[in-house]
Design a protein around this motif. Structure first.
Motif, mmCIF file in Angstrom:
data_model
loop_
_atom_site.group_PDB
_atom_site.id
_atom_site.type_symbol
_atom_site.label_atom_id
_atom_site.label_comp_id
_atom_site.label_asym_id
_atom_site.label_seq_id
_atom_site.Cartn_x
_atom_site.Cartn_y
_atom_site.Cartn_z
ATOM 1 N N SER A 1 1.149 -1.267 0.110
ATOM 2 C CA SER A 1 0.053 0.208 -0.184
ATOM 3 C C SER A 1 0.935 1.421 -0.171
ATOM 4 N N ARG A 2 2.089 1.119 0.679
ATOM 5 C CA ARG A 2 2.409 1.979 0.761
ATOM 6 C C ARG A 2 2.689 2.941 2.585
ATOM 7 N N GLU A 3 1.766 2.876 2.444
ATOM 8 C CA GLU A 3 1.547 3.372 3.761
ATOM 9 C C GLU A 3 1.621 2.886 4.609
ATOM 10 N N VAL A 4 3.030 2.673 5.616
ATOM 11 C CA VAL A 4 3.199 1.849 6.212
ATOM 12 C C VAL A 4 2.255 2.686 8.067
ATOM 13 N N ARG A 5 1.391 1.908 8.577
ATOM 14 C CA ARG A 5 1.357 1.899 9.806
ATOM 15 C C ARG A 5 1.932 1.271 10.442
ATOM 16 N N ILE A 6 1.935 2.223 11.679
ATOM 17 C CA ILE A 6 2.280 1.689 12.835
ATOM 18 C C ILE A 6 1.725 0.990 13.429
ATOM 19 N N LEU A 7 1.045 -0.118 14.055
ATOM 20 C CA LEU A 7 0.068 -0.488 14.954
ATOM 21 C C LEU A 7 0.282 -1.673 16.226
ATOM 22 N N LYS A 8 1.876 -1.461 16.294
ATOM 23 C CA LYS A 8 2.015 -1.511 18.363
ATOM 24 C C LYS A 8 3.890 -0.906 17.800
ATOM 25 N N ASP A 9 4.054 0.057 19.205
ATOM 26 C CA ASP A 9 5.346 0.352 19.025
ATOM 27 C C ASP A 9 6.096 -0.556 19.879
ATOM 28 N N LEU A 10 7.446 -0.042 20.483
ATOM 29 C CA LEU A 10 7.799 -1.062 20.867
ATOM 30 C C LEU A 10 7.737 -0.326 22.259
ATOM 31 N N ARG A 11 8.196 -1.659 23.128
ATOM 32 C CA ARG A 11 8.042 -1.177 25.213
ATOM 33 C C ARG A 11 8.088 -0.600 25.357
ATOM 34 N N GLY A 12 10.518 -0.863 25.190
ATOM 35 C CA GLY A 12 11.425 -0.203 26.037
ATOM 36 C C GLY A 12 11.841 0.884 24.691
ATOM 37 N N GLU A 13 12.989 2.013 25.725
ATOM 38 C CA GLU A 13 13.029 3.043 25.538
ATOM 39 C C GLU A 13 14.459 2.168 24.708
ATOM 40 N N ILE A 14 14.793 3.655 23.671
ATOM 41 C CA ILE A 14 16.123 2.530 22.803
ATOM 42 C C ILE A 14 17.494 3.761 22.721
ATOM 43 N N GLU A 15 16.717 5.580 23.501
ATOM 44 C CA GLU A 15 18.068 6.680 23.342
ATOM 45 C C GLU A 15 19.161 5.497 24.100
ATOM 46 N N GLY A 16 20.155 5.490 23.287
ATOM 47 C CA GLY A 16 21.843 5.845 24.054
ATOM 48 C C GLY A 16 21.566 3.878 23.245
ATOM 49 N N ARG A 17 20.809 3.540 23.015
ATOM 50 C CA ARG A 17 20.833 1.956 23.051
ATOM 51 C C ARG A 17 22.342 1.424 21.746
ATOM 52 N N ASP A 18 22.101 0.470 21.317
ATOM 53 C CA ASP A 18 22.827 -0.230 20.255
ATOM 54 C C ASP A 18 21.078 -1.123 19.928
ATOM 55 N N VAL A 19 20.544 -1.047 18.555
ATOM 56 C CA VAL A 19 19.881 -1.305 18.421
ATOM 57 C C VAL A 19 20.006 -1.890 16.993
ATOM 58 N N LEU A 20 19.947 -3.469 16.912
ATOM 59 C CA LEU A 20 19.104 -4.189 15.703
ATOM 60 C C LEU A 20 18.192 -4.323 15.426
ATOM 61 N N VAL A 21 17.497 -3.768 14.158
ATOM 62 C CA VAL A 21 16.293 -4.326 13.353
ATOM 63 C C VAL A 21 16.181 -5.530 12.612
ATOM 64 N N VAL A 22 15.317 -6.459 12.916
ATOM 65 C CA VAL A 22 15.311 -7.692 12.106
ATOM 66 C C VAL A 22 13.818 -7.511 11.362
ATOM 67 N N GLU A 23 14.304 -7.788 9.649
ATOM 68 C CA GLU A 23 13.023 -7.455 9.273
ATOM 69 C C GLU A 23 13.108 -9.114 8.208
ATOM 70 N N ASP A 24 11.928 -9.395 7.756
ATOM 71 C CA ASP A 24 11.681 -10.898 7.236
ATOM 72 C C ASP A 24 12.333 -10.411 5.579
ATOM 73 N N ILE A 25 11.861 -9.467 5.263
ATOM 74 C CA ILE A 25 12.130 -9.105 4.049
ATOM 75 C C ILE A 25 11.845 -7.515 3.676
ATOM 76 N N VAL A 26 12.881 -7.206 2.721
ATOM 77 C CA VAL A 26 12.691 -5.853 2.560
ATOM 78 C C VAL A 26 11.907 -5.993 1.202
ATOM 79 N N ASP A 27 11.006 -5.307 0.526
ATOM 80 C CA ASP A 27 10.578 -5.183 -0.924
ATOM 81 C C ASP A 27 11.111 -4.070 -1.397
ATOM 82 N N THR A 28 10.130 -3.583 -1.630
ATOM 83 C CA THR A 28 9.493 -1.940 -2.532
ATOM 84 C C THR A 28 10.238 -1.042 -1.138
ATOM 85 N N GLY A 29 10.552 -1.862 0.067
ATOM 86 C CA GLY A 29 11.826 -0.887 0.809
ATOM 87 C C GLY A 29 10.531 0.449 1.965
ATOM 88 N N HIS A 30 9.591 0.135 1.330
ATOM 89 C CA HIS A 30 8.940 1.493 2.202
ATOM 90 C C HIS A 30 8.816 1.385 3.603
#
Ligand code: PRP
Ligand code: MN
Ligand code: MG
Length: 177
Positions: A78-107
């Motif tokens: 749809s090219r419109e990305v909706r955030i349905l559930k946000d993170l529970r924790g704070e990530i400021e100053g943290r090391d973060v790795l985002v894990v995705e199954d597939i990058v298609d259009t990239g949106h």
């Protein structure tokens, strides 16, 4: 209703496991010495990949989830990305790795990385099990990729077609019959 289709195996469970082991070593090298790596799975598609990946990661790890959806039950983004559930924790100053199954259009990944970068993590990286570079509409690539694949509609190992087939242990391609 869905058209009838069959699923042809494209990447076996064994090759996925071998690739994840290699990726986990690279990631552990990159984040060596971290106090705690926040591994963020993008629901729903990444739930299988993140489960296997964190069990190969020899690092102190915290697991969190964010739910983003752009496809719904359709085959087209749809090219419109909706955030349905946000993170529970704070990530400021943290090391973060985002894990995705597939990058298609990239949106999806582009949207999520922009959102998380604004929260000022110390390091923000991304990993995608699959990459379909020929389909890209926004310039984004994951820092680590498991497999580059051609433009086929894939399912399994967390990835759905209209919410079906996420539980297949391998990556298969949908072939309409
Ligand atoms: C799928 C897939 C990725 C995204 C990739 O998620 O899991 O998150 O689309 O497509 P893009 O690069 O074109 O944005 P989907 O929106 O189907 O939600 P799901 O993970 O819950 O299946
Ligand atoms: Mn997804
Ligand atoms: Mg989906």
């Amino acid at each position: 209703a869905e058209r009838p289709y069959v699923i042809d195996e494209m990447i076996s469970a064994k090759s996925i496991a071998a690739r994840i082991e290699a990726l986990a070593h690279e990631i552990a090298g990159e984040f060596a010495g971290t106090d705690k790596l926040v591994v963020v799975g993008l629901l729903r598609g990444s739930f299988v990949f993140i489960a296997d990946l964190v069990r190969e990661l020899d690092l102190p790890v915290e697991v969190d989830f964010l739910e983003a959806s752009s496809y719904g039950n359709a085959m087209e983004s749809s090219r419109e990305v909706r955030i349905l559930k946000d993170l529970r924790g704070e990530i400021e100053g943290r090391d973060v790795l985002v894990v995705e199954d597939i990058v298609d259009t990239g949106h999806t990944l582009a949207h999520v990385m922009t959102l998380l970068r604004a929260r000022r993590p110390r390091r923000l990286r991304s990993i995608a099990l699959l990459d379909k570079p020929t389909r890209r509409e926004v310039e984004i690539h994951a820092d680590w990729t498991g497999f580059e694949i051609p433009d086929e509609f894939v399912v399994g190992y967390g990835i759905d077609y209209a919410q079906h087939n996420r539980n297949l242990p391998y990556i298969g391609k949908v072939r309409f019959v």
